[in-house]
Design an enzyme around this catalytic site. Structure first.
Site, PDB file in Angstrom:
ATOM      1  N   SER A   1      54.916 130.373  47.601  1.00  0.00           N
ATOM      2  CA  SER A   1      54.048 130.454  46.434  1.00  0.00           C
ATOM      3  C   SER A   1      54.838 129.994  45.216  1.00  0.00           C
ATOM      4  O   SER A   1      55.521 128.975  45.262  1.00  0.00           O
ATOM      5  CB  SER A   1      53.525 131.888  46.266  1.00  0.00           C
ATOM      6  OG  SER A   1      52.679 132.007  45.148  1.00  0.00           O
ATOM      7  N   SER A   2      54.788 130.723  44.134  1.00  0.00           N
ATOM      8  CA  SER A   2      55.480 130.352  42.899  1.00  0.00           C
ATOM      9  C   SER A   2      55.433 131.536  41.951  1.00  0.00           C
ATOM     10  O   SER A   2      54.500 132.354  41.997  1.00  0.00           O
ATOM     11  CB  SER A   2      54.795 129.148  42.259  1.00  0.00           C
ATOM     12  OG  SER A   2      55.268 128.938  40.948  1.00  0.00           O
TER      13      SER A   2
ATOM     14  N   TYR B   1      46.864 125.390  39.776  1.00  0.00           N
ATOM     15  CA  TYR B   1      48.092 125.664  40.544  1.00  0.00           C
ATOM     16  C   TYR B   1      48.389 127.156  40.573  1.00  0.00           C
ATOM     17  O   TYR B   1      48.635 127.742  41.643  1.00  0.00           O
ATOM     18  CB  TYR B   1      49.246 124.888  39.912  1.00  0.00           C
ATOM     19  CG  TYR B   1      50.593 125.145  40.543  1.00  0.00           C
ATOM     20  CD1 TYR B   1      50.950 124.516  41.733  1.00  0.00           C
ATOM     21  CD2 TYR B   1      51.514 125.988  39.940  1.00  0.00           C
ATOM     22  CE1 TYR B   1      52.198 124.740  42.310  1.00  0.00           C
ATOM     23  CE2 TYR B   1      52.762 126.216  40.508  1.00  0.00           C
ATOM     24  CZ  TYR B   1      53.097 125.597  41.692  1.00  0.00           C
ATOM     25  OH  TYR B   1      54.327 125.815  42.262  1.00  0.00           O
TER      26      TYR B   1
ATOM     27  N   LYS C   1      48.134 129.535  43.952  1.00  0.00           N
ATOM     28  CA  LYS C   1      49.375 130.162  44.406  1.00  0.00           C
ATOM     29  C   LYS C   1      49.239 131.683  44.401  1.00  0.00           C
ATOM     30  O   LYS C   1      49.820 132.382  45.254  1.00  0.00           O
ATOM     31  CB  LYS C   1      50.546 129.728  43.521  1.00  0.00           C
ATOM     32  CG  LYS C   1      50.991 128.292  43.758  1.00  0.00           C
ATOM     33  CD  LYS C   1      51.439 128.052  45.190  1.00  0.00           C
ATOM     34  CE  LYS C   1      52.067 126.688  45.378  1.00  0.00           C
ATOM     35  NZ  LYS C   1      52.371 126.395  46.809  1.00  0.00           N
TER      36      LYS C   1
END
Length: 251
Positions: free
Chosen positions: A138-139, A151, A155
């Site tokens: 993920s982030s 985004y 994520k």
């Protein structure tokens, strides 16, 4: 420390460069056999060559994971060539910074649905192997508001998917976790371009990290390999940031 991953079979979706490449190489250093995919043939085969130099079996296929049939074909060929599957690493991302319809659609298909589809396909194979590990990349963008709505949102969806899957599959000896990298710098990557083209933004981000630098793909890869190993046998449903303290929230 021996992580017990020798001769394990690992699928890394999105592995031709950056974090995905580093993850594949880290598994190869542990003696794991690899199946990797990416969209571009040249970088993919270059990474495959690096893996083979480490004496492991390698299945490398070009695939567009936003298309279900392309992803399915890669996964089937990976299992056939490796003989079994023990670990699945979902590292695909459309890396869309905008808030338009196309960015949302690309993020939905690549960041989320490719992961969902890969898990549906691979989970029965992990059961057949007696258990295994799934890791979503993920982030830290999933953990706080930022300038990339599509985004960040997709994520973040991976965190929920991972937690639900972890609870569902625990009785089958399958662990599911998420790794959330912060700003990671590597040749040809996003942050190298920002350092060159927007040095003020780069310095702002660098200054926000307590260690005073951006991370490396290898630092993320080491975390992924640990989570995939039996040394992490009591960790499931977790989201582990790898960011040098860049994300400041308590959760």
């Amino acid at each position: 420390m021996d992580l017990g991953l020798r001769d394990r079979s690992v699928i890394v979706a999105g592995a031709s460069r950056g974090i995905g490449r580093a993850i594949a190489l880290a598994f190869a250093e542990e003696g794991s056999h690899l199946a990797i995919c990416a969209r571009n043939e040249g970088p993919l085969q270059a990474t495959a060559g690096e893996l083979r130099e480490r004496g492991v079996k390698v299945c490398a296929r070009t695939a567009d994971v936003s298309h279900a049939q392309s992803l399915d074909r890669f996964l089937e060929e990976a299992r056939q060539e490796l003989g079994r599957v023990d670990v699945l690493v979902n590292n695909t991302s459309a890396l869309q910074p905008a808030d338009d319809e196309a960015s949302w659609e690309a993020s939905f298909q690549v960041d989320l649905m490719a992961t969902v589809r890969a898990c549906r396909k691979v989970v029965p194979w992990l059961e057949e192997a007696g258990g295994g590990s799934i890791i979503h990349i993920s982030s830290t963008a999933a953990l706080e508001a930022g300038a990339a709505p599509a985004y960040s949102a997709l994520k973040a969806a991976l965190l929920s998917h991972s937690k639900n899957l972890a609870i569902e599959l625990a009785s089958k000896n399958i662990r599911v976790n998420t790794v959330a990298p912060g700003s990671i710098e590597f040749p040809g990557g996003l942050w190298e371009a920002i350092a060159r083209d927007e040095p003020q933004q780069y310095e702002q981000i660098r200054a926000s990290i307590p260690f005073g630098r951006l991370g490396t793909p290898e630092e993320v890869a080491n975390t992924v390999v640990f989570l995939a190993s039996e040394r992490a046998s009591w960790i499931t449903g977790a989201c582990l940031p790898v960011d040098g303290g860049q994300h400041k929230g308590n959760l």
